[in-house]
Design an enzyme around this catalytic site. Sequence first.
Site, PDB file in Angstrom:
ATOM      1  N   GLY A  98      64.083  26.274 -16.871  1.00  0.00           N
ATOM      2  CA  GLY A  98      64.932  26.062 -15.609  1.00  0.00           C
ATOM      3  C   GLY A  98      64.554  24.322 -14.975  1.00  0.00           C
ATOM      4  N   PRO A  99      65.193  24.579 -13.829  1.00  0.00           N
ATOM      5  CA  PRO A  99      64.912  23.028 -13.266  1.00  0.00           C
ATOM      6  C   PRO A  99      63.839  22.345 -14.119  1.00  0.00           C
ATOM      7  CG  PRO A  99      65.474  24.530 -11.509  1.00  0.00           C
ATOM      8  CD  PRO A  99      64.582  25.356 -13.050  1.00  0.00           C
ATOM      9  N   TYR A 159      82.778  18.150 -10.952  1.00  0.00           N
ATOM     10  CA  TYR A 159      81.718  16.550  -9.886  1.00  0.00           C
ATOM     11  C   TYR A 159      82.504  16.612  -8.604  1.00  0.00           C
ATOM     12  CZ  TYR A 159      78.330  16.090 -14.503  1.00  0.00           C
ATOM     13  OH  TYR A 159      77.777  15.901 -14.902  1.00  0.00           O
ATOM     14  N   TYR A 183      67.866  29.917 -23.381  1.00  0.00           N
ATOM     15  CA  TYR A 183      66.522  30.655 -23.910  1.00  0.00           C
ATOM     16  C   TYR A 183      66.282  29.502 -25.023  1.00  0.00           C
ATOM     17  CZ  TYR A 183      66.705  34.916 -21.156  1.00  0.00           C
ATOM     18  OH  TYR A 183      66.755  35.488 -19.600  1.00  0.00           O
ATOM     19  N   SER A 184      64.996  29.353 -25.186  1.00  0.00           N
ATOM     20  CA  SER A 184      64.504  27.807 -26.446  1.00  0.00           C
ATOM     21  C   SER A 184      65.065  29.787 -27.767  1.00  0.00           C
ATOM     22  CB  SER A 184      62.911  28.052 -26.203  1.00  0.00           C
ATOM     23  OG  SER A 184      62.796  27.570 -25.267  1.00  0.00           O
ATOM     24  N   ARG A 211      72.291  31.808 -18.098  1.00  0.00           N
ATOM     25  CA  ARG A 211      71.072  31.828 -18.392  1.00  0.00           C
ATOM     26  C   ARG A 211      70.667  30.975 -19.870  1.00  0.00           C
ATOM     27  NH1 ARG A 211      71.175  33.184 -14.722  1.00  0.00           N
ATOM     28  NH2 ARG A 211      69.717  34.664 -13.087  1.00  0.00           N
ATOM     29  N   PHE A 263      60.715  22.045 -19.390  1.00  0.00           N
ATOM     30  CA  PHE A 263      60.193  22.665 -18.334  1.00  0.00           C
ATOM     31  C   PHE A 263      61.842  23.914 -18.306  1.00  0.00           C
ATOM     32  CE2 PHE A 263      58.851  19.824 -15.958  1.00  0.00           C
ATOM     33  CZ  PHE A 263      57.744  19.781 -14.877  1.00  0.00           C
ATOM     34  N   VAL A 267      55.160  32.701 -22.480  1.00  0.00           N
ATOM     35  CA  VAL A 267      56.149  32.547 -23.258  1.00  0.00           C
ATOM     36  C   VAL A 267      56.858  31.106 -23.307  1.00  0.00           C
ATOM     37  CG1 VAL A 267      58.364  32.212 -21.515  1.00  0.00           C
ATOM     38  CG2 VAL A 267      58.992  33.590 -23.221  1.00  0.00           C
ATOM     39  N   PRO A 320      59.608  27.666 -27.535  1.00  0.00           N
ATOM     40  CA  PRO A 320      60.155  26.620 -29.206  1.00  0.00           C
ATOM     41  C   PRO A 320      59.170  26.383 -29.896  1.00  0.00           C
ATOM     42  CG  PRO A 320      59.562  26.620 -26.762  1.00  0.00           C
ATOM     43  CD  PRO A 320      59.114  27.514 -26.830  1.00  0.00           C
ATOM     44  N   GLU A 359      78.472  13.581 -21.732  1.00  0.00           N
ATOM     45  CA  GLU A 359      78.709  15.295 -21.926  1.00  0.00           C
ATOM     46  C   GLU A 359      79.898  15.404 -22.628  1.00  0.00           C
ATOM     47  OE1 GLU A 359      78.973  16.666 -18.117  1.00  0.00           O
ATOM     48  OE2 GLU A 359      76.188  16.585 -17.492  1.00  0.00           O
TER      49      GLU A 359
END
Length: 399
Positions: free
Chosen positions: A393-394, A95, A207-208, A205, A391, A269, A273, A138
């Site tokens: 990604g971002p 941070y 991934y669902s 990375r 989403f 894809v 989920p 977090e």
Amino acid sequence: MLTTGQKAIVTATIPLLERGGEALTTHFYRILLDEHPEVRPLFNQASQANGEQPRALANGVLMYARHIDRLEALGDLAAQIVNKHVALQIQPEHYPIVGACLLRAIREVLGAEIATDPVLEAWSAAYDQLATMLIGAEAAVYERNATAPGGWRGARSFRVARKEAESDEITSFYLEPTDRQPILDFQPGQYISLRLDVDGQEVRRSYSLSAAPNGRSYRISVKREAGGVVSNHLHDHILEGSILELFPPSGAFTLSKGERPLVLISGGVGITPTLAMLEAALETERPIHFVHCARSRDVHAFRGSIDALTERHPQFERFYCYDEAPHAEADTQPHAVGRLDVDLLAQWLPPALGDVRDIDAYFLGPKPFMQQVRRSLLALGVPEKQVRYEFFGPASALD
């Protein structure tokens, strides 16, 4: 401590963020990634190159400024940020690096006449407030993941027990812990993050998770993306028996319990989920409508397993829409050809009662697809609070 005067200064910068927020965040990322290579694995370079990450950050900064007096109004955005940070293992020491680069970007993009010392001091206090809030949230998630049954902290080694092609583009990886101990449960809709070495560079990375939790293994189903560094590495170089490092499951896009009819809508894809959600929902008696869109039969993953479920679960209906029509003699025809629009959804959704369709709708896919689905659902009378999406990604805005 963010003072009333500093809040006023932050609020006063909202017009500047509306006009130039993306330029500011693009410059911020340039400084951060050029001068602090240690944080590069935390960012998807493809999302940097296409502008998605700067746009998402600009939207987040703008939303924070708009709600500086009532942070609770940020709603799901804060939860999404916390979950993405936990998935990638953002730590408190990251941070201050980000804060320093952000303040420098504000000064260099806006200029000293606008980004005066009081403005920078206000944004420094605002950033410290946000960082303190996120670090605390977090830390609680990290502790919960570490102490839950089957849980862990940081990376854990998993072996690829099975690798299976689901379509011409999507391959599933079945992952089992190398220590053969139980694994952390997860909520349908969540994702898992991998830490990989690709050509000598660390990358991470998410991934669902594409199958319901079973306490023994996880499944991810990965689309091969043109030019995708990690997806191509997984498809071409990760074999059965390969060892991968996984971080604990995360994600705020999860299936809520309820009795209302459930509608799961996916494109490409984005199906991944919804598969775990479907498995969980089929254990209940709620009606389920499953809508999936694909370019063609060749890239439609999991059709056989979805079709088989209709034979065992009378409350389950599925509908497929392809961009391209199969050959007339093909034995796997879609229910429609073309793009999913409001008229098709009107046919495939549970009926409305008056002007309202009282359903729970979850959807995921490419951004233009999601924009169309959201507009259609609202036009068909689905209450906005019962329209849920995520989403890859971002995080971005669909409006």
